[in-house]
Motif scaffolding. Sequence first.
Motif, PDB file in Angstrom:
ATOM      1  N   LYS A 251       0.810  -1.215   0.000  1.00 38.29           N
ATOM      2  CA  LYS A 251       0.000   0.000   0.000  1.00 38.29           C
ATOM      3  C   LYS A 251       0.849   1.273   0.000  1.00 38.29           C
ATOM      4  CE  LYS A 251      -3.923   1.452   2.643  1.00 38.29           C
ATOM      5  NZ  LYS A 251      -4.793   1.229   3.769  1.00 38.29           N
ATOM      6  N   LYS A 252       1.994   1.229   0.699  1.00 38.80           N
ATOM      7  CA  LYS A 252       2.857   2.411   0.818  1.00 38.80           C
ATOM      8  C   LYS A 252       3.473   2.823  -0.516  1.00 38.80           C
ATOM      9  CE  LYS A 252       4.132   2.454   5.674  1.00 38.80           C
ATOM     10  NZ  LYS A 252       2.750   2.633   6.036  1.00 38.80           N
ATOM     11  N   GLU A 253       3.544   1.896  -1.468  1.00 40.78           N
ATOM     12  CA  GLU A 253       4.148   2.204  -2.765  1.00 40.78           C
ATOM     13  C   GLU A 253       3.131   2.719  -3.778  1.00 40.78           C
ATOM     14  OE1 GLU A 253       6.412  -1.095  -4.271  1.00 40.78           O
ATOM     15  OE2 GLU A 253       7.355  -1.421  -2.316  1.00 40.78           O
ATOM     16  N   LEU A 254       1.891   2.852  -3.350  1.00 40.88           N
ATOM     17  CA  LEU A 254       0.829   3.286  -4.262  1.00 40.88           C
ATOM     18  C   LEU A 254       0.223   4.609  -3.796  1.00 40.88           C
ATOM     19  CD1 LEU A 254      -0.834  -0.209  -4.473  1.00 40.88           C
ATOM     20  CD2 LEU A 254       0.379   0.889  -6.333  1.00 40.88           C
ATOM     21  N   ILE A 255      -0.436   5.287  -4.726  1.00 43.99           N
ATOM     22  CA  ILE A 255      -1.156   6.514  -4.404  1.00 43.99           C
ATOM     23  C   ILE A 255      -2.638   6.176  -4.405  1.00 43.99           C
ATOM     24  CG2 ILE A 255      -1.574   8.911  -5.048  1.00 43.99           C
ATOM     25  CD1 ILE A 255       0.898   8.628  -6.936  1.00 43.99           C
ATOM     26  N   ARG A 256      -3.366   6.615  -3.381  1.00 46.41           N
ATOM     27  CA  ARG A 256      -4.794   6.326  -3.301  1.00 46.41           C
ATOM     28  C   ARG A 256      -5.588   7.542  -3.752  1.00 46.41           C
ATOM     29  NH1 ARG A 256      -8.911   6.005   1.214  1.00 46.41           N
ATOM     30  NH2 ARG A 256     -10.351   4.405   0.525  1.00 46.41           N
ATOM     31  N   VAL A 257      -6.530   7.305  -4.637  1.00 43.20           N
ATOM     32  CA  VAL A 257      -7.452   8.350  -5.090  1.00 43.20           C
ATOM     33  C   VAL A 257      -8.830   7.942  -4.590  1.00 43.20           C
ATOM     34  CG1 VAL A 257      -8.387   9.571  -7.090  1.00 43.20           C
ATOM     35  CG2 VAL A 257      -6.035   8.740  -7.133  1.00 43.20           C
ATOM     36  N   VAL A 258      -9.560   8.892  -4.016  1.00 44.92           N
ATOM     37  CA  VAL A 258     -10.826   8.571  -3.348  1.00 44.92           C
ATOM     38  C   VAL A 258     -11.977   9.388  -3.907  1.00 44.92           C
ATOM     39  CG1 VAL A 258     -12.010   8.592  -1.115  1.00 44.92           C
ATOM     40  CG2 VAL A 258      -9.600   8.070  -1.216  1.00 44.92           C
ATOM     41  N   ARG A 259     -13.142   8.750  -4.023  1.00 41.66           N
ATOM     42  CA  ARG A 259     -14.391   9.482  -4.287  1.00 41.66           C
ATOM     43  C   ARG A 259     -15.257   9.319  -3.048  1.00 41.66           C
ATOM     44  NH1 ARG A 259     -19.301   7.664  -5.482  1.00 41.66           N
ATOM     45  NH2 ARG A 259     -18.517   5.688  -6.236  1.00 41.66           N
ATOM     46  N   ASN A 260     -15.633  10.443  -2.437  1.00 40.68           N
ATOM     47  CA  ASN A 260     -16.463  10.350  -1.231  1.00 40.68           C
ATOM     48  C   ASN A 260     -17.951  10.375  -1.586  1.00 40.68           C
ATOM     49  OD1 ASN A 260     -17.033  13.032  -1.775  1.00 40.68           O
ATOM     50  ND2 ASN A 260     -15.769  13.841  -0.127  1.00 40.68           N
ATOM     51  N   LYS A 261     -18.788  10.319  -0.554  1.00 38.55           N
ATOM     52  CA  LYS A 261     -20.243  10.262  -0.776  1.00 38.55           C
ATOM     53  C   LYS A 261     -20.773  11.480  -1.533  1.00 38.55           C
ATOM     54  CE  LYS A 261     -21.878   7.322   2.983  1.00 38.55           C
ATOM     55  NZ  LYS A 261     -20.658   7.119   3.808  1.00 38.55           N
ATOM     56  N   GLU A 262     -20.095  12.622  -1.350  1.00 39.59           N
ATOM     57  CA  GLU A 262     -20.533  13.848  -2.039  1.00 39.59           C
ATOM     58  C   GLU A 262     -20.108  13.863  -3.507  1.00 39.59           C
ATOM     59  OE1 GLU A 262     -18.934  14.177   1.223  1.00 39.59           O
ATOM     60  OE2 GLU A 262     -21.031  13.934   1.825  1.00 39.59           O
ATOM     61  N   GLY A 263     -19.331  12.864  -3.905  1.00 36.68           N
ATOM     62  CA  GLY A 263     -18.899  12.788  -5.296  1.00 36.68           C
ATOM     63  C   GLY A 263     -17.598  13.527  -5.567  1.00 36.68           C
ATOM     64  N   GLU A 264     -16.955  14.048  -4.509  1.00 32.76           N
ATOM     65  CA  GLU A 264     -15.672  14.729  -4.689  1.00 32.76           C
ATOM     66  C   GLU A 264     -14.580  13.680  -4.876  1.00 32.76           C
ATOM     67  OE1 GLU A 264     -16.324  18.452  -1.625  1.00 32.76           O
ATOM     68  OE2 GLU A 264     -15.875  16.476  -0.807  1.00 32.76           O
TER      69      GLU A 264
ATOM     70  N   LEU B 151      -1.578  14.339  -8.750  1.00 26.62           N
ATOM     71  CA  LEU B 151      -0.960  13.005  -8.760  1.00 26.62           C
ATOM     72  C   LEU B 151       0.482  13.080  -9.249  1.00 26.62           C
ATOM     73  CD1 LEU B 151      -3.899  10.868 -10.166  1.00 26.62           C
ATOM     74  CD2 LEU B 151      -2.835  10.591  -7.934  1.00 26.62           C
ATOM     75  N   LYS B 152       0.713  13.880 -10.297  1.00 31.64           N
ATOM     76  CA  LYS B 152       2.070  14.021 -10.832  1.00 31.64           C
ATOM     77  C   LYS B 152       2.987  14.650  -9.790  1.00 31.64           C
ATOM     78  CE  LYS B 152       0.524  14.188 -15.596  1.00 31.64           C
ATOM     79  NZ  LYS B 152       0.191  15.015 -16.742  1.00 31.64           N
ATOM     80  N   ASN B 153       2.457  15.620  -9.037  1.00 29.90           N
ATOM     81  CA  ASN B 153       3.245  16.245  -7.972  1.00 29.90           C
ATOM     82  C   ASN B 153       3.612  15.224  -6.900  1.00 29.90           C
ATOM     83  OD1 ASN B 153       3.234  18.764  -9.156  1.00 29.90           O
ATOM     84  ND2 ASN B 153       1.455  19.478  -8.021  1.00 29.90           N
ATOM     85  N   VAL B 154       2.668  14.347  -6.565  1.00 27.37           N
ATOM     86  CA  VAL B 154       2.925  13.315  -5.566  1.00 27.37           C
ATOM     87  C   VAL B 154       4.023  12.365  -6.072  1.00 27.37           C
ATOM     88  CG1 VAL B 154       1.958  11.331  -4.328  1.00 27.37           C
ATOM     89  CG2 VAL B 154       0.615  13.422  -4.564  1.00 27.37           C
ATOM     90  N   VAL B 155       3.951  11.990  -7.348  1.00 34.48           N
ATOM     91  CA  VAL B 155       4.957  11.101  -7.935  1.00 34.48           C
ATOM     92  C   VAL B 155       6.338  11.764  -7.866  1.00 34.48           C
ATOM     93  CG1 VAL B 155       5.784  10.070 -10.096  1.00 34.48           C
ATOM     94  CG2 VAL B 155       3.372   9.888  -9.471  1.00 34.48           C
ATOM     95  N   GLN B 156       6.384  13.074  -8.121  1.00 34.83           N
ATOM     96  CA  GLN B 156       7.659  13.800  -8.096  1.00 34.83           C
ATOM     97  C   GLN B 156       8.126  14.096  -6.673  1.00 34.83           C
ATOM     98  OE1 GLN B 156       6.412  17.098 -10.482  1.00 34.83           O
ATOM     99  NE2 GLN B 156       7.125  16.184 -12.387  1.00 34.83           N
ATOM    100  N   GLY B 157       7.295  13.746  -5.698  1.00 33.49           N
ATOM    101  CA  GLY B 157       7.692  13.946  -4.310  1.00 33.49           C
ATOM    102  C   GLY B 157       7.341  15.305  -3.755  1.00 33.49           C
ATOM    103  N   LYS B 158       6.550  16.076  -4.505  1.00 33.67           N
ATOM    104  CA  LYS B 158       6.109  17.373  -4.000  1.00 33.67           C
ATOM    105  C   LYS B 158       4.865  17.162  -3.170  1.00 33.67           C
ATOM    106  CE  LYS B 158       7.479  19.683  -8.264  1.00 33.67           C
ATOM    107  NZ  LYS B 158       6.902  20.036  -9.555  1.00 33.67           N
TER     108      LYS B 158
ATOM    109  N   SER C 144       0.178   3.167  -9.151  1.00 34.27           N
ATOM    110  CA  SER C 144       1.607   3.085  -8.861  1.00 34.27           C
ATOM    111  C   SER C 144       2.199   4.487  -8.911  1.00 34.27           C
ATOM    112  CB  SER C 144       2.318   2.209  -9.899  1.00 34.27           C
ATOM    113  OG  SER C 144       1.821   0.900  -9.823  1.00 34.27           O
ATOM    114  N   LYS C 145       3.246   4.715  -8.097  1.00 32.18           N
ATOM    115  CA  LYS C 145       3.886   6.042  -8.077  1.00 32.18           C
ATOM    116  C   LYS C 145       4.816   6.156  -9.271  1.00 32.18           C
ATOM    117  CE  LYS C 145       3.674   7.036  -3.181  1.00 32.18           C
ATOM    118  NZ  LYS C 145       4.401   7.065  -1.912  1.00 32.18           N
ATOM    119  N   SER C 146       4.258   6.370 -10.444  1.00 31.39           N
ATOM    120  CA  SER C 146       5.052   6.493 -11.662  1.00 31.39           C
ATOM    121  C   SER C 146       4.353   7.444 -12.619  1.00 31.39           C
ATOM    122  CB  SER C 146       5.216   5.108 -12.289  1.00 31.39           C
ATOM    123  OG  SER C 146       5.207   5.174 -13.684  1.00 31.39           O
TER     124      SER C 146
END
Length: 93
Positions: free
Chosen positions: A22-35, A83-90, A52-54
């Motif tokens: 799990k630590k090597e992946l990025i999680r994207v979430v949709r909540n109940k409000e649809g965000e 997501l791209k910022n997260v991959v780059q470590g920002k 994957s962080k790539s």
Amino acid sequence: MAKTNKKIPLRKCVITQEMKPKKELIRVVRNKEGEVFVDITGKKNGRGAYLSKSMDVVESAQKSKALERHLNATIDDSLYEQLKNVVQGKKSE
């Protein structure tokens, strides 16, 4: 006597279909409000999809709209920038 290793939670990347810790992946979430947002903590409530962080994976997710299908939501380009910022470590919050 072998020390018992703690079980590492594995998740599947929605693009590569690889099982990774799990630590090597990025999680994207949709909540109940649809965000839809990037979940850095991995603990927020909602429907999650893992990437994957790539850069290649983030870009192919954007092209194929795989995240939109997985989360059943419209995804703004700004999320892919995040997501791209997260991959780059920002850090982006």
